[in-house]
Design an enzyme around this catalytic site. Structure first.
Site, short mmCIF file in Angstrom:
data_model
loop_
_atom_site.label_atom_id
_atom_site.label_comp_id
_atom_site.label_asym_id
_atom_site.label_seq_id
_atom_site.Cartn_x
_atom_site.Cartn_y
_atom_site.Cartn_z
N HIS A 153 0.80 -0.75 0.20
CA HIS A 153 0.00 0.16 -0.57
C HIS A 153 1.04 1.26 0.16
O HIS A 153 1.77 1.27 -0.11
CB HIS A 153 -0.83 0.04 1.27
CG HIS A 153 -1.99 -0.52 1.10
ND1 HIS A 153 -2.14 -2.23 1.38
CD2 HIS A 153 -3.37 -0.52 0.77
CE1 HIS A 153 -3.70 -2.95 1.32
NE2 HIS A 153 -4.03 -1.77 1.05
N LYS A 157 -0.50 4.64 4.75
CA LYS A 157 -1.57 3.72 5.12
C LYS A 157 -0.98 3.41 6.83
O LYS A 157 -0.05 3.32 7.37
CB LYS A 157 -2.04 2.37 4.68
CG LYS A 157 -2.36 1.45 5.42
CD LYS A 157 -2.94 0.43 4.63
CE LYS A 157 -3.73 -0.56 4.49
NZ LYS A 157 -4.84 0.18 4.99
#
Ligand code: NAD
Length: 265
Positions: A153, A157
């Site tokens: 990600h 995040k």
């Protein structure tokens, strides 16, 4: 329902909130009625749609929220607590994609599901729903192969492994009549010793603008099966959440799944 669905967004200034707002500009099924951002954020009090005469402004709480049909939440666990307060006290349906939820919030969500229609998904993409189904099948068909889940990600995040990676791990463990709590290995460093048979390992990549990638590896002797999903545009999650919100309005109280939406849409 003949009139548009009255919708609020919790986390409206975030990456997901913005993706939903973009879709709402051309989606007549919904009327945006409230948009919540973090207290002190630079959007607080600013107009939501700069080019619209409607005059809706971002709010930092639920005090002035009008009557609502459904709330879509992509925020933080703390902000989700506040949305739950509002939804449970007013009987408003809630669609939530927020991840990183602790045990206390899990209990609250389960309680809320007794009184309101609640739909949660760690991933609102249809592709990931199918990946989960394929992983269940593969984990059962290859009972002695090692399972490792790798996710990647963007660098901002907040939680790891991703909610989707954990959901994949749960699905694989269930297929082998085990629990993820018993089988998960979340980190490896130093003298780890040999891999424990039946364990499910997780590895995490963070960086740049990666929207979300998940690979489930089933590793045998001399061969390997990889099931991978790559999201390149977060509008897929926004579209899935809007589809879920429309579906949820008018449903009975309970904890619904994205699979329920897909099965009856
Ligand atoms: P982001 O950081 O870009 O946005 C977070 C939003 O929440 C912002 O609008 C912020 O103002 C608001 N917020 C934060 N704390 C708050 C508070 N205390 N009170 C009120 N508002 C608050 O995050 P994002 O990338 O949009 O992701 C949000 C959540 O959704 C994360 O948990 C992420 O993992 C999850 N997510 C889920 C899916 C899915 O398909 N289920 C997809 C993408 C992201």
């Amino acid at each position: 329902m003949t009139r548009p669905v009255r919708l609020a967004i919790n986390g409206a200034s975030g990456r997901m909130g913005k993706a939903i707002l973009d879709l709402l500009e051309t989606d007549a099924r919904f009327e945006l009625a409230h948009a919540v951002v973090a207290p002190g954020s630079k959007q607080d009090g600013e107009p939501v749609f700069a080019h619209s005469s409607k005059g809706m402004r971002y709010a930092h709480d639920w005090n002035d929220a009008p009557a609502l049909d459904v709330v879509i939440d992509f925020s933080s666990p703390m902000a989700l607590h506040a949305a739950l307060d509002h939804c449970t006290s007013r009987g408003v349906a809630l669609v939530s994609g927020t991840t990183g939820i602790d045990a206390v919030l899990e209990v609250r969500m389960a309680e809320a599901g007794k009184n309101i229609a609640l739909l949660r998904a760690a991933n609102f993409s249809i592709g990931v729903a199918v990946l989960t189904r394929l992983l269940r099948e593969a984990a059962a068909a290859l009972p002695n192969w090692d399972i490792e889940i790798v996710e990647a990600h963007h660098g901002r995040k907040q939680d790891a492994p991703s909610g989707t990676a954990l959901a994949l791990g749960h699905a694989a463990a269930q297929s082998r009549r085990a629990t993820l709590d018993a089988m998960a290995v979340y980190s490896r460093e130093g003298q780890t010793g040999a891999r424990v048979d039946g364990s499910i390992g997780f590895a995490v990549v963070r960086g740049g603008d990666i929207v979300g990638e998940h690979t489930a590896m089933l590793i045998g002797q001399g061969e390997r099966l990889e099931l991978a999903h790559r999201a390149t545009d977060r509008s897929i999650f926004a579209r899935g959440a809007l589809q879920a919100a429309q579906w949820l309005v008018g449903r009975a109280a309970g904890q619904w799944q994205l699979e329920d939406v897909i099965a009856t849409s």
